[in-house]
Design a protein around this motif. Structure first.
Motif, PDB file in Angstrom:
ATOM      1  N   GLY A  41      41.217  21.835  44.093  1.00  0.00           N
ATOM      2  CA  GLY A  41      40.840  20.655  45.278  1.00  0.00           C
ATOM      3  C   GLY A  41      40.645  21.151  46.568  1.00  0.00           C
ATOM      4  N   LEU A  42      41.654  20.999  47.585  1.00  0.00           N
ATOM      5  CA  LEU A  42      41.317  21.253  48.727  1.00  0.00           C
ATOM      6  C   LEU A  42      40.887  22.720  48.980  1.00  0.00           C
ATOM      7  CD1 LEU A  42      43.895  20.258  51.521  1.00  0.00           C
ATOM      8  CD2 LEU A  42      43.002  22.577  51.604  1.00  0.00           C
ATOM      9  N   VAL A  43      41.571  23.713  48.459  1.00  0.00           N
ATOM     10  CA  VAL A  43      41.100  25.029  48.885  1.00  0.00           C
ATOM     11  C   VAL A  43      39.642  25.329  48.458  1.00  0.00           C
ATOM     12  CG1 VAL A  43      43.085  26.237  49.585  1.00  0.00           C
ATOM     13  CG2 VAL A  43      42.304  25.998  47.141  1.00  0.00           C
ATOM     14  N   ASN A  44      39.262  24.825  47.149  1.00  0.00           N
ATOM     15  CA  ASN A  44      37.986  25.060  46.443  1.00  0.00           C
ATOM     16  C   ASN A  44      36.950  24.512  47.455  1.00  0.00           C
ATOM     17  OD1 ASN A  44      36.253  26.352  44.461  1.00  0.00           O
ATOM     18  ND2 ASN A  44      36.260  23.971  43.679  1.00  0.00           N
TER      19      ASN A  44
ATOM     20  N   TRP B 157      39.668  37.283  55.055  1.00  0.00           N
ATOM     21  CA  TRP B 157      40.969  37.485  55.196  1.00  0.00           C
ATOM     22  C   TRP B 157      41.901  36.758  54.218  1.00  0.00           C
ATOM     23  CZ3 TRP B 157      42.473  40.820  58.685  1.00  0.00           C
ATOM     24  CH2 TRP B 157      41.681  41.086  59.874  1.00  0.00           C
ATOM     25  N   GLY B 158      42.900  37.315  53.651  1.00  0.00           N
ATOM     26  CA  GLY B 158      43.799  36.865  52.897  1.00  0.00           C
ATOM     27  C   GLY B 158      43.237  36.407  51.299  1.00  0.00           C
TER      28      GLY B 158
ATOM     29  N   LEU C  66      43.162  29.803  49.878  1.00  0.00           N
ATOM     30  CA  LEU C  66      41.809  29.601  50.454  1.00  0.00           C
ATOM     31  C   LEU C  66      40.997  30.962  50.129  1.00  0.00           C
ATOM     32  CD1 LEU C  66      40.103  27.592  51.750  1.00  0.00           C
ATOM     33  CD2 LEU C  66      40.963  28.693  54.083  1.00  0.00           C
ATOM     34  N   GLY C  67      41.452  32.151  50.430  1.00  0.00           N
ATOM     35  CA  GLY C  67      40.817  33.392  50.154  1.00  0.00           C
ATOM     36  C   GLY C  67      40.181  33.453  48.662  1.00  0.00           C
ATOM     37  N   SER C  68      41.267  33.211  47.883  1.00  0.00           N
ATOM     38  CA  SER C  68      40.916  33.514  46.305  1.00  0.00           C
ATOM     39  C   SER C  68      39.676  32.840  45.961  1.00  0.00           C
ATOM     40  CB  SER C  68      42.086  33.117  45.485  1.00  0.00           C
ATOM     41  OG  SER C  68      42.247  31.947  45.605  1.00  0.00           O
TER      42      SER C  68
ATOM     43  N   ILE D 275      28.772  40.339  48.587  1.00  0.00           N
ATOM     44  CA  ILE D 275      29.547  41.479  48.661  1.00  0.00           C
ATOM     45  C   ILE D 275      30.750  41.306  49.295  1.00  0.00           C
ATOM     46  CG2 ILE D 275      29.767  44.106  49.236  1.00  0.00           C
ATOM     47  CD1 ILE D 275      26.670  44.011  48.973  1.00  0.00           C
ATOM     48  N   PRO D 276      32.045  40.798  48.862  1.00  0.00           N
ATOM     49  CA  PRO D 276      32.927  40.838  49.462  1.00  0.00           C
ATOM     50  C   PRO D 276      33.991  41.777  49.663  1.00  0.00           C
ATOM     51  CG  PRO D 276      33.394  40.180  47.101  1.00  0.00           C
ATOM     52  CD  PRO D 276      31.939  40.625  47.474  1.00  0.00           C
ATOM     53  N   ILE D 277      34.502  41.857  50.818  1.00  0.00           N
ATOM     54  CA  ILE D 277      35.443  42.900  51.595  1.00  0.00           C
ATOM     55  C   ILE D 277      36.745  42.154  51.631  1.00  0.00           C
ATOM     56  CG2 ILE D 277      36.085  44.495  53.323  1.00  0.00           C
ATOM     57  CD1 ILE D 277      33.393  44.554  54.260  1.00  0.00           C
ATOM     58  N   CYS D 278      37.606  42.432  50.635  1.00  0.00           N
ATOM     59  CA  CYS D 278      38.878  41.568  50.463  1.00  0.00           C
ATOM     60  C   CYS D 278      40.098  42.265  51.450  1.00  0.00           C
ATOM     61  CB  CYS D 278      39.292  41.669  49.069  1.00  0.00           C
ATOM     62  SG  CYS D 278      38.006  40.564  47.972  1.00  0.00           S
TER      63      CYS D 278
END
Length: 435
Positions: free
Chosen positions: A194-197, A221-222, A227-229, A241-244
């Motif tokens: 919910g909130l993070v998505n 970040w994170g 949130l970051g996931s 292209i994510p840099i995690c």
């Protein structure tokens, strides 16, 4: 199953229910302590509270499961201000809103459950419907909100700036917070995005946010967190292209499991962006920028997905490419950001603010979950009476992904309707489990 849900929807609404609360007479309990030393287990209570009056356009929902967000941590440690100020302000807006101004605050901004009752004027939902709720509470009496409800002058986050939130057996929501529960997920899995998505969708994908396109390099970040996931999944799903950026080898492996290839372990690299409480170290920004270009073959990020805030913001502004975008929500490491404006103004970069999501953005984000294109990130689930410990885990960053909370659901694993679809995605659904 339809008969079972109808029977739930036909139950008598009780006079009281159990909810996780903070108390107005305890707002000074952590006075003098550093944020890191404030313990949500001491401030979060499981109380028997009265079921609120149901108003027009509202619904009472039997909550099967909920989840922990950082706003519940803030509520529990009474930072940056006590949420009772929000409730008092809301209570002054109308006689019906006065319900929210109480000496206790039932918290929580996620839920999956079953509609119990609907108020006058609700047409799209009925008792027995299985739902999830997004957390935008909006009055829509002002013209400001009719282009984007997040701009409404009476926009609030349910369960944080309103009462009767989702960490409870019953919740009060506006009907326009409701969305269909994804059929292939359990209650706790369905409650967790919910909130993070929705927040990540607006922040990264929406035209109201960074408007990410295919091929964009996105520094996240994170990237294995709540949130970051989701930002990582949206980047991969959208051809970016994510840099995690993560803080341990275990978190790096989670990002690789999601499909990310470019990983920075900030602890292994030893970045220290602040020399002391008042001064940052630009050489560390430069070192981060060099690491990013090493991974990308010489390119800087088109988008920086910012949410830590004070600790990282100076570095984020520095490393974004010329003409790039820093999109920010929250500030889990501190709200007072500092950055060198030369790198912003002379390189024509943009800072975009983003806060949760409107109903349309939330609906689209939930639709992607329902279609199996974005997946829940539940790593661990607690019982309702252990919500304080769950919040402490999030406060201390001792978690991965999202931490779920069972409310009326007696155990994990319940609520799945589409077992065939679930089987197709089970490895992705479970990739945060046990980490």
């Amino acid at each position: 199953m339809a008969d079972e849900l109808d029977s739930i929807g036909g139950l008598d609404v009780p006079d009281t229910y159990r909810g996780v609360t903070v108390h107005a007479d305890e707002v000074e309990m952590f006075a003098g302590l550093e944020s890191r030393d404030k313990d949500p287990r001491k401030s979060l209570h499981l109380d028997e509270v009265a079921v609120p009056e149901l108003g027009p356009g509202e619904a009472l929902v039997a909550v099967m499961a909920s989840a922990i967000n950082y706003n519940t941590v803030w509520t529990s440690i009474f930072e940056p201000v006590s949420t009772f100020k929000f409730l008092e302000r809301y209570g002054r807006t109308s006689p019906l809103a006065k319900r929210h101004d109480l000496p206790y605050h039932v918290v929580g901004s996620d839920l999956a459950g079953v509609v119990l009752r609907t108020g006058p004027g609700v047409h799209n939902w009925k008792p027995g419907d299985e739902v999830v709720a997004h957390c935008l509470n909006v009055e829509l009496e002002s013209p400001d909100g009719h282009n984007d409800t997040m701009l409404d002058s009476e926009q609030r986050i349910w369960g944080f700036e309103t009462n009767f939130g989702g960490l409870a057996e019953v919740a009060l929501v506006k009907a326009n917070q409701l969305m269909p529960k994804p059929d292939h997920l359990t209650w706790e899995e369905a409650a967790s995005p919910g909130l993070v998505n929705c927040t990540a969708y607006r922040q990264l994908v929406s035209t109201n946010g960074a408007n990410m396109k295919q091929g964009d390099i996105v520094l996240i970040w994170g990237a294995s967190g709540g949130l970051g996931s989701y930002a990582t999944q949206f980047a991969l799903n959208g051809g970016a292209i994510p840099i995690c950026v993560v803080s341990s080898p275990e978190k790096a492996e989670i990002c690789r499991a999601m499909g990310a290839e470019l990983i920075i372990d900030r602890n292994a690299e030893g970045y220290k962006f602040w020399k002391d409480e008042d001064n940052q170290d630009p050489r560390e920004w430069q070192r981060l920028g060099a690491k990013i270009r090493e991974l990308t073959g010489g390119e800087d990020p088109d988008i920086v997905f910012e949410h830590p805030g004070r600790e990282t913001f100076g570095a984020s502004v520095y490393v974004a490419r010329r003409g790039g975008t820093i999109v920010t929500c929250a500030s889990t490491s501190g709200f007072m950001h500092q950055y060198d404006n030369r790198y912003l103004w002379m390189n024509l970069k943009r800072i975009i603010s983003s806060h949760f999501a409107n109903y349309r953005e939330s609906w689209e984000a939930n639709r992607l979950v329902a279609k199996g294109m974005i997946h829940p990130t539940v790593s661990k689930t607690y019982a309702l009476q252990d919500t304080g410990q769950a919040a402490l885990d999030v406060h201390r960053n001792a978690h991965q992904g999202k931490v779920g909370v069972l409310c009326l659901a007696p155990e994990e694993g319940l609520g799945v309707r589409d077992h065939e679809m679930r089987a197709r995605h089970i490895d992705k659904i479970n990739r945060f489990r046990g980490v």
